[in-house]
Scaffold this motif. Sequence first.
Motif, PDB file in Angstrom:
ATOM      1  N   LYS A  50       0.824  -1.205   0.000  1.00 41.34           N
ATOM      2  CA  LYS A  50       0.000   0.000   0.000  1.00 41.34           C
ATOM      3  C   LYS A  50       0.862   1.261   0.000  1.00 41.34           C
ATOM      4  O   LYS A  50       1.767   1.409   0.825  1.00 41.34           O
ATOM      5  CB  LYS A  50      -0.931   0.001   1.205  1.00 41.34           C
ATOM      6  N   ASP A  69      -1.883   1.280   8.043  1.00 39.90           N
ATOM      7  CA  ASP A  69      -1.594   0.040   7.313  1.00 39.90           C
ATOM      8  C   ASP A  69      -0.889   0.313   5.982  1.00 39.90           C
ATOM      9  O   ASP A  69      -0.961  -0.474   5.041  1.00 39.90           O
ATOM     10  CB  ASP A  69      -2.875  -0.748   7.067  1.00 39.90           C
ATOM     11  N   HIS A  80       2.489   0.920   3.598  1.00 39.79           N
ATOM     12  CA  HIS A  80       3.875   0.445   3.520  1.00 39.79           C
ATOM     13  C   HIS A  80       4.842   1.532   3.038  1.00 39.79           C
ATOM     14  O   HIS A  80       5.992   1.569   3.471  1.00 39.79           O
ATOM     15  CB  HIS A  80       3.964  -0.761   2.579  1.00 39.79           C
ATOM     16  N   LYS A 122       3.586  -0.816   9.768  1.00 38.85           N
ATOM     17  CA  LYS A 122       3.920  -1.442   8.490  1.00 38.85           C
ATOM     18  C   LYS A 122       4.790  -0.559   7.597  1.00 38.85           C
ATOM     19  O   LYS A 122       5.284  -1.018   6.563  1.00 38.85           O
ATOM     20  CB  LYS A 122       2.637  -1.808   7.739  1.00 38.85           C
TER      21      LYS A 122
END
Length: 411
Positions: free
Chosen positions: A12, A53, A55, A75
């Motif tokens: 993501k 969430d 990345h 994350k």
Amino acid sequence: MSKLSLPKDRIKVLLLENVHANAVSFLRRQGYTTIDARGAALSGDDLKAAIADVHMLGIRSRTQVTAEVLAAADKLMAIGCFSIGTDQVDLDAARHRGIPVFNAPYSNTRSVAELVLAEIICLLRGLMEKSWAAHEGAWMKTADGSHEARGKTLGIVGYGHIGSQLSVLAEALGMRVIYHDIVEKLAIGNASPAGDLDTVLREADVVSLHVPSTAETRDMIGARELGLMKPGSHLINAARGEVVDIEALAQALRDGHLAGAAVDVFPKEPGGANEEFRSPLRGLRSVILSPHVGGSTLEAQANIGTEVAEKLVKYSDNGSTAGAVNFVEVTLPQQADCSRFLHIHRNEPGVLSAINGIFTDRGMNIAGEYLRTDGEIGYVVVDVAAEIEAGMGIRKALAAVPGTIRTRFLI
């Protein structure tokens, strides 16, 4: 691809603040599809929720990524600053979480150099005062105080990418160029190195600043330095706001010692369009004030979009940290028939030995190993010439090594 690795289409990416479309298109061409591109900057709880969430995060200059924000992003593996500066990120906190931060330090070089060149001509011709007078109905048709750039001396303080490119452009106008840098730099064209900063200040008709913001450059141009400049000369600051004592500059202009100035960066800048810009330079008709737009061209933003996206992809795809501003830089070869493991850890004795033991205990041959440390943080990349399957316990074993901050598999 093994299920030990996170597929690209599940990584993501959040891009904020109207990051250029080049970044989105490049990421998608490389196989990254979960991209959230939002126009606004985020802060506080909104930012924490948005990156919980995520990345990879892409920002420009208004989103503040603090240690508190980073603590809410378990994350997050990389940050891209689609800008020249990285002051908006707590770099040390990111580093201790194993998060490299990338930027685009040179993509706006031409844009800044062109703006400064335009300002040199405007200052030497006194265009600000004449334009202001015309707007008020006056007609300042006079050659008094108006000069050609040809034959004048430009003093450049900081002879890096922007300073040296400005040097070339100024020479094309027929200017004599002298420069000073704390690092010995090879002159380009007919530019000449000056012995020290004071020499530049004393000899130049126009002084242009192109230095980074450091403890050494803070207020490097104060009342003393302004007093050394030639009567009737001009100062340009397109570097960092903390480099010039603004109060002292305003006084030098009011006293008539300096004929003019152009300032694009300020010690305190508005947080947005709705906040009033305040400065002692306001109202001085011989001063060009611009709102930190030296690199704000469509061309520069397009270049920045591509450059930072490329760095994020390179790190995500093969672990290379070249260009990171807060992390050890490692340029890695492409994987060739091997499994790659990335391990970020506190720089403590025995970590590398423990990592190697995990593979040798399983009879795996290490095909390549790359290690860099910065005194506090270590980064090791291991290529293993073996098929890795779930159930081998390698991920759990690497995470259990004392001092481990973060591990990633590229299999």
